[in-house]
Design a protein around this motif. Structure first.
Motif, PDB file in Angstrom:
ATOM      1  N   SER A  56       0.703  -1.224  -0.008  1.00 25.56           N
ATOM      2  CA  SER A  56       0.107   0.065  -0.183  1.00 25.56           C
ATOM      3  C   SER A  56       0.809   1.424  -0.082  1.00 25.56           C
ATOM      4  CB  SER A  56      -0.778  -0.018   1.127  1.00 25.56           C
ATOM      5  OG  SER A  56      -1.694  -1.002   1.258  1.00 25.56           O
ATOM      6  N   PRO A  57       0.574   2.413  -0.375  1.00 27.17           N
ATOM      7  CA  PRO A  57       1.133   3.646  -0.619  1.00 27.17           C
ATOM      8  C   PRO A  57       1.214   4.002   0.828  1.00 27.17           C
ATOM      9  CG  PRO A  57      -0.770   3.643  -2.102  1.00 27.17           C
ATOM     10  CD  PRO A  57      -0.964   2.450  -1.492  1.00 27.17           C
ATOM     11  N   LEU A  76      -7.594  -1.677  12.958  1.00 28.80           N
ATOM     12  CA  LEU A  76      -6.813  -0.770  11.814  1.00 28.80           C
ATOM     13  C   LEU A  76      -7.797  -0.492  10.661  1.00 28.80           C
ATOM     14  CD1 LEU A  76      -3.269  -2.411  12.128  1.00 28.80           C
ATOM     15  CD2 LEU A  76      -4.335  -0.643  13.509  1.00 28.80           C
ATOM     16  N   PRO A  77      -7.847   0.613  10.147  1.00 26.36           N
ATOM     17  CA  PRO A  77      -8.616   0.848   8.894  1.00 26.36           C
ATOM     18  C   PRO A  77      -7.794   0.183   7.880  1.00 26.36           C
ATOM     19  CG  PRO A  77      -7.065   2.768   9.390  1.00 26.36           C
ATOM     20  CD  PRO A  77      -6.979   2.039  10.713  1.00 26.36           C
ATOM     21  N   LEU A  78      -8.909  -0.461   6.719  1.00 27.37           N
ATOM     22  CA  LEU A  78      -8.587  -0.871   5.698  1.00 27.37           C
ATOM     23  C   LEU A  78      -7.785   0.039   4.378  1.00 27.37           C
ATOM     24  CD1 LEU A  78     -11.457  -3.294   5.185  1.00 27.37           C
ATOM     25  CD2 LEU A  78      -9.089  -3.929   5.553  1.00 27.37           C
ATOM     26  N   ASP A  79      -6.779  -0.270   3.859  1.00 28.56           N
ATOM     27  CA  ASP A  79      -6.444   0.522   3.019  1.00 28.56           C
ATOM     28  C   ASP A  79      -7.311   0.533   1.678  1.00 28.56           C
ATOM     29  OD1 ASP A  79      -4.087   1.120   3.926  1.00 28.56           O
ATOM     30  OD2 ASP A  79      -3.221  -1.012   3.641  1.00 28.56           O
ATOM     31  N   ASP A  80      -7.151   1.490   0.750  1.00 27.81           N
ATOM     32  CA  ASP A  80      -8.057   1.628  -0.406  1.00 27.81           C
ATOM     33  C   ASP A  80      -7.632   0.829  -1.265  1.00 27.81           C
ATOM     34  OD1 ASP A  80      -9.400   3.888   0.744  1.00 27.81           O
ATOM     35  OD2 ASP A  80      -7.877   5.455  -0.261  1.00 27.81           O
ATOM     36  N   LEU A  81      -8.562   0.299  -2.378  1.00 30.26           N
ATOM     37  CA  LEU A  81      -8.465  -0.582  -3.403  1.00 30.26           C
ATOM     38  C   LEU A  81      -7.182   0.121  -4.607  1.00 30.26           C
ATOM     39  CD1 LEU A  81     -11.265  -2.330  -5.570  1.00 30.26           C
ATOM     40  CD2 LEU A  81      -9.336  -0.946  -6.639  1.00 30.26           C
ATOM     41  N   ILE A  82      -6.542  -0.855  -4.776  1.00 26.13           N
ATOM     42  CA  ILE A  82      -5.595  -0.556  -5.911  1.00 26.13           C
ATOM     43  C   ILE A  82      -5.880  -1.087  -7.250  1.00 26.13           C
ATOM     44  CG2 ILE A  82      -3.068  -0.841  -6.483  1.00 26.13           C
ATOM     45  CD1 ILE A  82      -2.326  -0.847  -3.482  1.00 26.13           C
TER      46      ILE A  82
END
Length: 350
Positions: A56-57, A76-82
């Motif tokens: 993830s960035p 923990l928050p989920l990362d955005d879709l890539i």
């Protein structure tokens, strides 16, 4: 020394982060991380699943996740879709590193169980090209066929962030894997196409509804390459007894994850001394799945390890601890490598 075939490592991510230094990282090794060729040989590491994973960035204002995960409860928050356009160059670079490892002559990318056995018998590392999260594949699935032609034989539809195919579990403790919606329509097509190509589907990181969708669609054994028992450590990443029974009934398999955060009953990330958490998880997995459906899935180079393991050179100590715990030699061999090879034979066929 009993050889070990391992369900998951992130060694390619280390190479991605230092491509100019990959020769030193691989051999003779720089003494960092958990894996390099000399330590693999010293630890009896015969091969395993080498993950292609899209990091993830990194945000400048990201919280200290290490500290948060060492002080439960946490969510923990989920990362955005890539998307595929962003993911494909990274995935290609990681595949390139794996192919470079093959060109050194010390590793073989294996497409069959016969390939694995040949590599093991000849002293080369037997590597399976695996995707941890299918970001590098678009909804049309064309790239899946390209990757299969390149050697891909194992795929997890998600890491913990969502993809166009489904939803992963967040890093949450305490929690359970029932955290959201199931597979998308593209995800269901992905499962069917993986079945047709005999690409193994990895359920690690997938949420419970997605797990159930794969179980309803797939004609292959159900596999979680690096997951533990929710009954022992109630993390979202661990499998409930119901899920374990579904895997058992499919003649599938689970690889024990060495990550401390999924082993400790208190959910903390800090390393621990001794073998008790590992043995509790293995006892539970064996009790539900049976002796033919449990293996090892270390998460080397992707997680914090127990003190007693440390790095790949700790594998003989682990196997000795299993023997001291009362596991007979036949069972230790099954857990170390035989169960993985039998599972892959059931999945890939001849």
């Amino acid at each position: 020394m009993i050889p070990v075939f391992d369900g998951h490592n992130d060694f390619l991510l280390r190479l991605l982060r230092n491509p100019a230094g990959r020769q030193t990282i691989w051999n003779p090794g720089e003494g960092k991380g958990h894996l390099d060729l000399p330590r693999m040989r010293a630890g009896g590491f015969a091969g395993g699943f080498f993950a292609i994973y899209i990091p993830s960035p990194e945000a400048h204002d990201s919280p200290d996740f290490e500290a948060i995960m060492d002080a439960p409860p946490y969510d923990l928050p989920l990362d955005d879709l890539i998307g595929a356009e962003a993911a494909q160059p990274v995935a290609m670079a990681m595949a390139g590193h794996l192919m470079w490892l093959e060109r050194t002559g010390d590793l073989t990318i294996c497409r069959s169980v016969a390939d694995i056995r040949d590599a093991m018998s000849e002293g080369r590392i037997a590597a399976i090209m695996h995707m941890e999260g299918a970001e590098a594949i678009g909804e049309d699935l064309d790239a899946l066929h390209v990757w299969h032609a390149a050697g891909l034989r194992s795929l997890g539809p998600v890491w913990s962030r969502p993809t166009v195919f489904g939803h992963g579990v967040p890093f949450r403790f305490p929690g359970d894997p029932d955290t959201g919606e199931g597979l998308t329509e593209a995800g269901k097509r992905l499962v069917r196409e993986c079945n047709a190509l005999r690409i193994m589907i990895d359920l690690s990181h997938l949420n419970e509804k997605g797990f159930d969708d794969v179980a309803a669609i797939s004609d292959a054994p159900l596999v979680a390459t690096h997951s533990n028992a929710h009954a022992v450590t109630p993390s979202t990443r661990n499998l409930t007894d119901r899920q374990l029974r579904v895997i058992r009934d499919s003649d599938g398999m689970v690889g024990l994850n060495y990550a401390t955060v999924f082993l400790r009953e208190d959910g903390r990330k800090s390393p621990f001394a001794g073998w008790d958490p590992i043995l509790r998880h293995l006892d539970h997995l064996l009790g539900v799945l049976g002796e033919d459906r449990v293996g090892l899935g270390s998460d080397f180079d992707g997680a914090t390890m127990p003190e007693a393991i440390g790095d790949v050179t700790g594998q003989p100590r682990l196997l000795a601890a299993l023997a001291a715990h009362g596991y007979g030699e036949d069972l230790v061999r099954k857990i170390a490598h035989e169960n993985w090879l039998a599972l892959l034979q059931r999945t890939w066929g001849g």
